[in-house]
Write a protein that holds these residues in place. Sequence first.
Motif, PDB file in Angstrom:
ATOM      1  N   TRP A  10      -5.322 -42.815  45.774  1.00  0.00           N
ATOM      2  CA  TRP A  10      -4.022 -43.422  46.022  1.00  0.00           C
ATOM      3  C   TRP A  10      -3.112 -43.361  44.796  1.00  0.00           C
ATOM      4  O   TRP A  10      -1.923 -43.672  44.888  1.00  0.00           O
ATOM      5  N   ASP A  11      -3.648 -42.940  43.650  1.00  0.00           N
ATOM      6  CA  ASP A  11      -2.818 -42.771  42.456  1.00  0.00           C
ATOM      7  C   ASP A  11      -2.298 -41.343  42.307  1.00  0.00           C
ATOM      8  O   ASP A  11      -1.626 -41.025  41.315  1.00  0.00           O
ATOM      9  N   ALA A  12      -2.618 -40.479  43.259  1.00  0.00           N
ATOM     10  CA  ALA A  12      -2.164 -39.093  43.193  1.00  0.00           C
ATOM     11  C   ALA A  12      -0.637 -39.028  43.178  1.00  0.00           C
ATOM     12  O   ALA A  12       0.049 -39.906  43.729  1.00  0.00           O
ATOM     13  N   LEU A  13      -0.098 -37.983  42.567  1.00  0.00           N
ATOM     14  CA  LEU A  13       1.353 -37.827  42.509  1.00  0.00           C
ATOM     15  C   LEU A  13       1.952 -37.527  43.877  1.00  0.00           C
ATOM     16  O   LEU A  13       3.107 -37.872  44.155  1.00  0.00           O
ATOM     17  N   ALA A  14       1.165 -36.885  44.738  1.00  0.00           N
ATOM     18  CA  ALA A  14       1.617 -36.584  46.094  1.00  0.00           C
ATOM     19  C   ALA A  14       0.487 -36.897  47.062  1.00  0.00           C
ATOM     20  O   ALA A  14      -0.660 -36.486  46.855  1.00  0.00           O
ATOM     21  N   LEU A  15       0.814 -37.624  48.113  1.00  0.00           N
ATOM     22  CA  LEU A  15      -0.155 -38.009  49.127  1.00  0.00           C
ATOM     23  C   LEU A  15       0.284 -37.416  50.459  1.00  0.00           C
ATOM     24  O   LEU A  15       1.452 -37.534  50.850  1.00  0.00           O
ATOM     25  N   CYS A  16      -0.657 -36.801  51.159  1.00  0.00           N
ATOM     26  CA  CYS A  16      -0.342 -36.182  52.442  1.00  0.00           C
ATOM     27  C   CYS A  16      -1.380 -36.601  53.474  1.00  0.00           C
ATOM     28  O   CYS A  16      -2.586 -36.386  53.276  1.00  0.00           O
ATOM     29  N   ALA A  17      -0.907 -37.190  54.565  1.00  0.00           N
ATOM     30  CA  ALA A  17      -1.774 -37.504  55.701  1.00  0.00           C
ATOM     31  C   ALA A  17      -1.438 -36.521  56.816  1.00  0.00           C
ATOM     32  O   ALA A  17      -0.268 -36.364  57.170  1.00  0.00           O
ATOM     33  N   TYR A  18      -2.453 -35.849  57.347  1.00  0.00           N
ATOM     34  CA  TYR A  18      -2.194 -34.861  58.389  1.00  0.00           C
ATOM     35  C   TYR A  18      -2.934 -35.229  59.672  1.00  0.00           C
ATOM     36  O   TYR A  18      -3.928 -35.962  59.665  1.00  0.00           O
TER      37      TYR A  18
END
Length: 303
Positions: free
Chosen positions: A45-53
Amino acid sequence: MTYNLFTTDRLQPLRVSDALASCLCVEPNSVDVADVDADQDIRNWDALALCAYSDVLGDVSLTLDIFVQDAVSQQPPESEFASRFAVAAQTVVLYPAEEHLPSAYWLVTPTGLVTRARLLASDDERPEYSIDAVEAAVPQLPGIRVMQLPEIVREQHVPTPTTSEFVHATELLRKAQEIPANPALADESESHLYHSRAYLAEWERMVRRMESDWHPTGKYPVELYCEALLARDRIEQLPEELSRPVADLLRQSVGQLDEAFKKCTAPDDTRAAEAEVPGSPADLGGRGWWWHRKPLTLPWDKN
């Protein structure tokens, strides 16, 4: 920043992650990609970009909900981001258009084609999506029909100064009316005055588009053209329902628009509009003169 995309290909998570890293100019290990139905506790959850597909059914295969942290310097608008992603992932991408229509989308391809698309979703518990039409041929989608989308044209803003002047003049009449108020000047929903304003605006929008040589695309759907002619029919019937001052104002306003319409049209012996509309009456003899003229260049003939 958030982005919402559909892709026509069912991309693997690594391909999505690499494409996002390329679009945002960040390291691949700073991007977190996960299925919406997977265990969310193991996500970064600390990633620079989060993608839910999610996998979806129909002409599109994947939906991507992307969130980009403020720390990422490269955060292009959705149109540019979608184009970058289409190139990076080598897939056709759709993203929501600015119009308030659930079916209105933009479509971009890896080769840089950008066009409008109509995306429909079924009412099933798990919707099936269909790309019903596009405004330019898409090589990757050879079976999709190509047409101008009337609902998009309806949403586009066209200034209507003549209608605005009519509204202002009738408002002055309303303010000056004697007590008790004249019911013919009532401006309530579905009143005669309300309809006169609505039909005049519809006629003017089409005439202004014609004057501009059908800006911005040079095209215009024939069904909208005929809807404007029908609005002109209704304007012709309204004066007998209106008070004399309002009827005079309406005649003056529509007369200005009629003159503009005549300058942009020619006598029509071929009944061009009628021929384009299934189910139209074969005989236009009893209709107004505006049905017997046609645009100097038929905008619905353009490819």
